[in-house]
Design a protein around this motif. Structure first.
Motif, mmCIF file in Angstrom:
data_model
loop_
_atom_site.group_PDB
_atom_site.id
_atom_site.type_symbol
_atom_site.label_atom_id
_atom_site.label_comp_id
_atom_site.label_asym_id
_atom_site.label_seq_id
_atom_site.Cartn_x
_atom_site.Cartn_y
_atom_site.Cartn_z
ATOM 1 N N UNK A 227 0.852 -1.188 0.000
ATOM 2 C CA UNK A 227 0.000 0.000 0.000
ATOM 3 C C UNK A 227 0.890 1.241 0.000
ATOM 4 N N UNK A 228 0.613 2.174 -0.901
ATOM 5 C CA UNK A 228 1.502 3.318 -1.066
ATOM 6 C C UNK A 228 1.248 4.428 -0.066
ATOM 7 N N UNK A 229 -0.003 4.603 0.341
ATOM 8 C CA UNK A 229 -0.322 5.679 1.282
ATOM 9 C C UNK A 229 -1.606 5.341 2.021
ATOM 10 N N UNK A 230 -2.054 6.274 2.871
ATOM 11 C CA UNK A 230 -3.244 6.036 3.703
ATOM 12 C C UNK A 230 -4.489 5.841 2.841
ATOM 13 N N UNK A 231 -4.571 6.574 1.738
ATOM 14 C CA UNK A 231 -5.739 6.438 0.856
ATOM 15 C C UNK A 231 -5.778 5.050 0.235
ATOM 16 N N UNK A 232 -4.611 4.583 -0.236
ATOM 17 C CA UNK A 232 -4.504 3.225 -0.776
ATOM 18 C C UNK A 232 -4.922 2.193 0.262
ATOM 19 N N UNK A 233 -4.421 2.380 1.478
ATOM 20 C CA UNK A 233 -4.703 1.414 2.551
ATOM 21 C C UNK A 233 -6.190 1.340 2.831
ATOM 22 N N UNK A 234 -6.851 2.493 2.818
ATOM 23 C CA UNK A 234 -8.292 2.539 3.093
ATOM 24 C C UNK A 234 -9.063 1.766 2.027
ATOM 25 N N UNK A 235 -8.712 2.002 0.764
ATOM 26 C CA UNK A 235 -9.385 1.319 -0.350
ATOM 27 C C UNK A 235 -9.098 -0.184 -0.316
ATOM 28 N N UNK A 236 -7.816 -0.521 -0.121
ATOM 29 C CA UNK A 236 -7.416 -1.926 -0.177
ATOM 30 C C UNK A 236 -7.896 -2.727 1.030
ATOM 31 N N UNK A 237 -8.027 -2.067 2.174
ATOM 32 C CA UNK A 237 -8.556 -2.770 3.348
ATOM 33 C C UNK A 237 -9.971 -3.267 3.091
ATOM 34 N N UNK A 238 -10.759 -2.468 2.392
ATOM 35 C CA UNK A 238 -12.133 -2.886 2.063
ATOM 36 C C UNK A 238 -12.116 -4.102 1.138
ATOM 37 N N UNK A 281 -19.083 -11.090 -8.381
ATOM 38 C CA UNK A 281 -18.396 -10.995 -9.666
ATOM 39 C C UNK A 281 -18.026 -9.548 -9.997
ATOM 40 N N UNK A 282 -18.952 -8.602 -9.762
ATOM 41 C CA UNK A 282 -18.718 -7.192 -10.120
ATOM 42 C C UNK A 282 -17.509 -6.633 -9.374
ATOM 43 N N UNK A 283 -17.319 -7.044 -8.124
ATOM 44 C CA UNK A 283 -16.163 -6.569 -7.347
ATOM 45 C C UNK A 283 -14.856 -7.121 -7.925
ATOM 46 N N UNK A 284 -14.885 -8.389 -8.346
ATOM 47 C CA UNK A 284 -13.693 -8.980 -8.962
ATOM 48 C C UNK A 284 -13.366 -8.266 -10.267
ATOM 49 N N UNK A 285 -14.379 -8.012 -11.096
ATOM 50 C CA UNK A 285 -14.164 -7.315 -12.371
ATOM 51 C C UNK A 285 -13.584 -5.924 -12.139
ATOM 52 N N UNK A 286 -14.143 -5.200 -11.172
ATOM 53 C CA UNK A 286 -13.645 -3.853 -10.892
ATOM 54 C C UNK A 286 -12.185 -3.889 -10.462
ATOM 55 N N UNK A 287 -11.840 -4.851 -9.597
ATOM 56 C CA UNK A 287 -10.454 -4.964 -9.118
ATOM 57 C C UNK A 287 -9.497 -5.232 -10.270
ATOM 58 N N UNK A 288 -9.817 -6.199 -11.106
ATOM 59 C CA UNK A 288 -8.897 -6.623 -12.160
ATOM 60 C C UNK A 288 -8.812 -5.648 -13.319
ATOM 61 N N UNK A 289 -9.916 -4.938 -13.597
ATOM 62 C CA UNK A 289 -9.969 -4.138 -14.826
ATOM 63 C C UNK A 289 -10.123 -2.642 -14.560
ATOM 64 N N UNK A 290 -11.055 -2.265 -13.713
ATOM 65 C CA UNK A 290 -11.435 -0.859 -13.619
ATOM 66 C C UNK A 290 -10.659 -0.040 -12.597
ATOM 67 N N UNK A 291 -10.139 -0.675 -11.558
ATOM 68 C CA UNK A 291 -9.484 0.120 -10.503
ATOM 69 C C UNK A 291 -8.029 -0.248 -10.244
ATOM 70 N N UNK A 292 -7.652 -1.543 -10.406
ATOM 71 C CA UNK A 292 -6.322 -1.964 -9.965
ATOM 72 C C UNK A 292 -5.469 -2.608 -11.058
ATOM 73 N N UNK A 293 -5.902 -2.578 -12.311
ATOM 74 C CA UNK A 293 -5.129 -3.243 -13.357
ATOM 75 C C UNK A 293 -3.695 -2.736 -13.426
ATOM 76 N N UNK A 294 -3.511 -1.421 -13.428
ATOM 77 C CA UNK A 294 -2.166 -0.866 -13.545
ATOM 78 C C UNK A 294 -1.337 -1.184 -12.312
ATOM 79 N N UNK A 295 -1.957 -1.158 -11.143
ATOM 80 C CA UNK A 295 -1.239 -1.488 -9.910
ATOM 81 C C UNK A 295 -0.780 -2.944 -9.913
#
Length: 329
Positions: A227-238, A281-295
């Motif tokens: 996690x790069x910062x507090x904002x990342x940690x908040x999103x990734x904790x969820x 499924x929608x959460x998995x799709x968002x993680x892989x494609x819409x929000x975290x693909x570049x990460x």
């Protein structure tokens, strides 16, 4: 020629000049974002996803559902004597996908035969070798004197691991695979065919799996240490609180309340794949494609590949044996 008849040649303006033309202090540094966007659009993107799990868990169907394309071929039922492969066969299929002018080369790496043997001891080894072979190929291209302007990237960016919907606990095979492979690749665990569990069974199973992952020191994606910062940690904790995702895949379309949906029809009703009240499924799709693909790709390059690269270069300096990387575990 009169003044009014003179042709008008407008001066080319940058993105920033239109908005900030009257701002004396404006330099235009923010225009780099548009330059980067244009370059990325020209080059296109690459994503390499590996799917691992025993036969019959819907791996191909889920991949086709994720990208709304036939990106993964469903297994053809072989003759009874050939039904279980003697060894794990790793197969890659690449597709060019385009959406709204954005091009992406998607490679799906399948692992037929994994977990299908009577004795599944060490069945993770061919997969580990394949992942390391891709790192090695990238490394060899990188250290060439005359290397390519853009090195082809066959490195595995993400491994989706399919857990059978037993409702009880992880199998020793699941623990062993994720414990070893989480050190070299981003693993995203999913509960396959989650519609076979009740909501109570599903929640209990998810909680049990999270506890087992912690107990065995298995760090799946998104890894807390990256996690790069507090904002990342908040999103990734969820996201970490939701893992493993309980998913249902389907490439069948149905009409529900006048809307076209992807789903599975049962005698009790239609399970809507993209409805978060039905599955994740929608959460998995968002993680892989819409929000975290570049990460996911960044961690592959800067953490997993870098760890491999440093180890290999240290080996080369201390011992000229170029085959040592095949024995990594």
């Amino acid at each position: 020629m009169s003044e009014s008849a003179k042709p008008h040649h407008p001066t080319p303006q940058g993105k920033g000049e239109k908005t900030h033309g009257s701002d004396f202090s404006y330099v235009g540094i923010d225009a780099i974002l548009e330059q980067m966007r244009r370059k990325a659009m020209k080059q296109g993107f690459e994503l390499n996803i590996m799917v691992v799990g025993q036969s019959g868990l819907g791996k191909s169907t889920l991949m086709n559902t994720l990208f709304k394309s036939k990106v993964s071929r469903k297994s053809v039922q072989p003759n009874p004597e050939e039904r279980i492969p003697k060894t794990i066969e790793i197969k890659s299929i690449s597709h060019d996908i385009e959406e709204k002018g954005v091009r992406m080369k998607l490679t799906v790496i399948d692992t037929p035969g994994f977990g299908d043997q009577i004795n599944n001891e060490n069945c993770w080894q061919p997969i580990m070798k394949f992942i390391n072979d891709q790192y090695e190929a990238y490394l060899q291209e990188e250290i060439n004197i005359n290397r390519k302007k853009r090195i082809p990237d066959s490195r595995v960016h993400c491994c989706i691991y399919f857990i059978p919907p037993t409702g009880h606990c992880l199998r020793p095979l699941d623990v062993e695979f994720m414990r070893r492979l989480s050190k070299v690749v981003n693993i995203v665990p999913v509960i396959a065919k989650a519609d076979t569990l009740t909501l109570e069974e599903r929640d209990y199973f998810k909680q049990t799996i999270r506890e087992e992952l912690r107990a065995n020191g298995i760090d799946v994606y998104p890894q807390k240490e990256f996690d790069e910062d507090a904002e990342d940690r908040l999103i990734n904790d969820k996201i970490r609180e939701m893992i493993p995702f309980a998913v249902v895949g389907s490439d069948q379309e149905y009409q529900v309340n006048g809307k076209r949906i992807l789903g599975r029809k049962t005698k009790w009703g239609t399970i809507e794949v993209e409805n978060i009240a039905h599955c994740e499924f929608a959460y998995l799709r968002d993680l892989l494609i819409r929000t975290h693909m570049q990460n996911i790709k960044d961690i592959t390059g800067s953490i997993h590949y870098e760890t491999y690269r440093v180890r290999r270069l240290n080996e080369s300096n201390s011992c000229p044996d170029e085959e040592k990387y095949h024995n990594s575990k």
